[in-house]
Design an enzyme around this catalytic site. Structure first.
Site, PDB file in Angstrom:
ATOM      1  N   ASP A 189       9.409  -1.230   5.670  1.00 37.81           N
ATOM      2  CA  ASP A 189       8.306  -0.489   4.954  1.00 37.81           C
ATOM      3  C   ASP A 189       7.194  -0.246   6.001  1.00 37.81           C
ATOM      4  O   ASP A 189       6.801  -1.374   6.592  1.00 37.81           O
ATOM      5  CB  ASP A 189       7.903  -1.377   3.826  1.00 37.81           C
ATOM      6  CG  ASP A 189       8.384  -1.425   2.529  1.00 37.81           C
ATOM      7  OD1 ASP A 189       9.734  -0.671   2.530  1.00 37.81           O
ATOM      8  OD2 ASP A 189       8.219  -1.772   1.361  1.00 37.81           O
ATOM      9  N   LYS A 244       5.781   4.971  -1.361  1.00 37.48           N
ATOM     10  CA  LYS A 244       5.233   3.789  -2.203  1.00 37.48           C
ATOM     11  C   LYS A 244       3.739   3.863  -2.652  1.00 37.48           C
ATOM     12  O   LYS A 244       3.004   4.144  -1.768  1.00 37.48           O
ATOM     13  CB  LYS A 244       5.424   2.620  -0.981  1.00 37.48           C
ATOM     14  CG  LYS A 244       5.350   1.153  -1.667  1.00 37.48           C
ATOM     15  CD  LYS A 244       5.699   0.380  -0.311  1.00 37.48           C
ATOM     16  CE  LYS A 244       5.403  -1.137  -0.956  1.00 37.48           C
ATOM     17  NZ  LYS A 244       5.712  -2.156   0.034  1.00 37.48           N
ATOM     18  N   LYS A 274       8.971   4.077  -4.910  1.00 40.45           N
ATOM     19  CA  LYS A 274       8.732   2.644  -5.009  1.00 40.45           C
ATOM     20  C   LYS A 274       7.411   2.195  -5.434  1.00 40.45           C
ATOM     21  O   LYS A 274       6.519   2.167  -4.535  1.00 40.45           O
ATOM     22  CB  LYS A 274       9.148   1.856  -3.441  1.00 40.45           C
ATOM     23  CG  LYS A 274       8.910   0.339  -3.617  1.00 40.45           C
ATOM     24  CD  LYS A 274       9.516  -0.393  -2.365  1.00 40.45           C
ATOM     25  CE  LYS A 274       9.091  -1.782  -2.335  1.00 40.45           C
ATOM     26  NZ  LYS A 274       9.261  -2.384  -1.136  1.00 40.45           N
TER      27      LYS A 274
END
Length: 336
Positions: free
Chosen positions: A216, A236, A272
């Site tokens: 990430d 995300k 996400k």
């Protein structure tokens, strides 16, 4: 009532539920999808790395870089958001009645397979990482799964997510448990991302060397604000460390951007949400939103994850209630 798995994955009012856990390909086996461009800071949110004997990052070329160079992305700057319509859609999702009984159990077990089970605390130790990994492999008590005839389906979370310094602990714990769940790490100066490019790249290298297969990456928000876009495998909502994290209005805009990008390029980008998703009811709303906005194709761990640290505990409590008819006492679910 639970004589077969079909009892937990029946056709739904708006279509068929996705296939049971374990039926999608293992994301940890994907090849390198993005290679960092050394000429500009990183601004990706999720990088999938191949499980080679010596996994490396490739510079400076990638499939997504090629995609960006071949596609006219000028349309991105012309996008406008109808904020009142977005807010109405968000209210509709949150006000909707959730599914009940077997339907609820089916969707909650499906939600488990999308969770990046996360611990990002300053006091993380090898022991609580080991506990996290054990819970990722055994997310719901086995006797509850047996009642639902799901004990032999290999139900696990999608991944575990830890700081780079704890990747070794996670890899070791999962290996000891005989588990192949991917290890994700929040590299590149998480959560602010305000570190030098060289430091960010080195942090990724170290995490990969220690066994992380998913990264990430905190975006360089300066590039975003100045319209300098690059590709990504996932986007995300947030780091989970902000005052406001995953919200439905923002998610709707992101999901429709993913959909528009797919229609224009044929390239699927994952999504996400992370931060503030704590209840089983919340998880059902997020699954419903993704299903309705992007379709069943996105309801796989390859394209949808939920970043959460406490969500799994509430899901297990709801499964316990569904099976036993009562809510669990603290000692009934000691790993939660």
């Amino acid at each position: 009532m639970f004589s077969s798995i079909s009892a937990l994955y029946p056709p739904g009012p708006s279509g068929t539920l996705p296939p049971p856990a374990g039926s999608t390909k293992d994301v940890s086996r994907l090849n390198v999808c993005f290679s960092v461009n050394l000429t500009s800071p990183l601004n990706l949110l999720r990088v999938f790395l191949s499980q080679l004997e010596e996994p490396t990052l490739t510079f400076p070329f990638s499939e997504l870089d090629l995609l960006s160079s071949q596609c006219d992305l000028s349309w991105i700057s012309k996008i406008q958001v109808n904020q009142p319509a977005v807010l109405r859609r968000a209210e509709q999702i949150q006000a909707r009645r959730t599914v009940k009984k077997e339907w609820q159990a089916a969707w909650l077990l499906k939600a488990v397979t999308f969770i990046d089970l996360t611990t990002l605390s300053g006091d993380d130790t090898s022991s609580n990482i080991q506990r996290l990994c054990y819970k990722a492999k055994y997310p719901v008590r086995e006797d509850l799964l047996k009642t639902l005839n799901m004990h032999d389906k290999g139900l696990t979370t999608a991944a575990v997510c830890v700081y780079p310094a704890r990747v070794c602990d996670a890899v070791r714990a999962l290996k000891a448990a005989g588990c192949t769940i991917p290890v994700a790490s929040v590299a590149t100066g998480f959560p602010a991302g305000q570190t030098h490019l060289k430091t960010r790249l080195e942090e990724i290298r170290l995490a990969v060397e220690d066994g992380a297969t998913e990264i990430d990456v905190v975006i360089n928000r300066t590039l975003v604000l100045t319209g300098q876009w690059e590709g990504s495998d996932f986007i995300k909502t947030s780091t989970g460390k902000e005052t406001v994290n995953a919200t439905f209005p923002v998610a709707i805009v992101m999901l429709r951007a993913i959909r528009d990008f797919f229609w224009k390029t044929g390239n699927k980008v994952g999504f996400k949400p992370a931060g503030g998703i704590r209840s089983a009811k919340d998880s059902l709303a997020w699954l419903s939103l993704v299903k309705e906005e992007l379709g069943d194709e996105w309801l796989t761990p390859d394209l949808f994850r939920i970043g959460a640290s406490t969500l799994l505990s509430d899901i297990e409590r709801q499964i316990y209630h569904h099976v036993t008819g009562r809510y669990a006492a603290y000692h009934d679910l000691p790993m939660s």
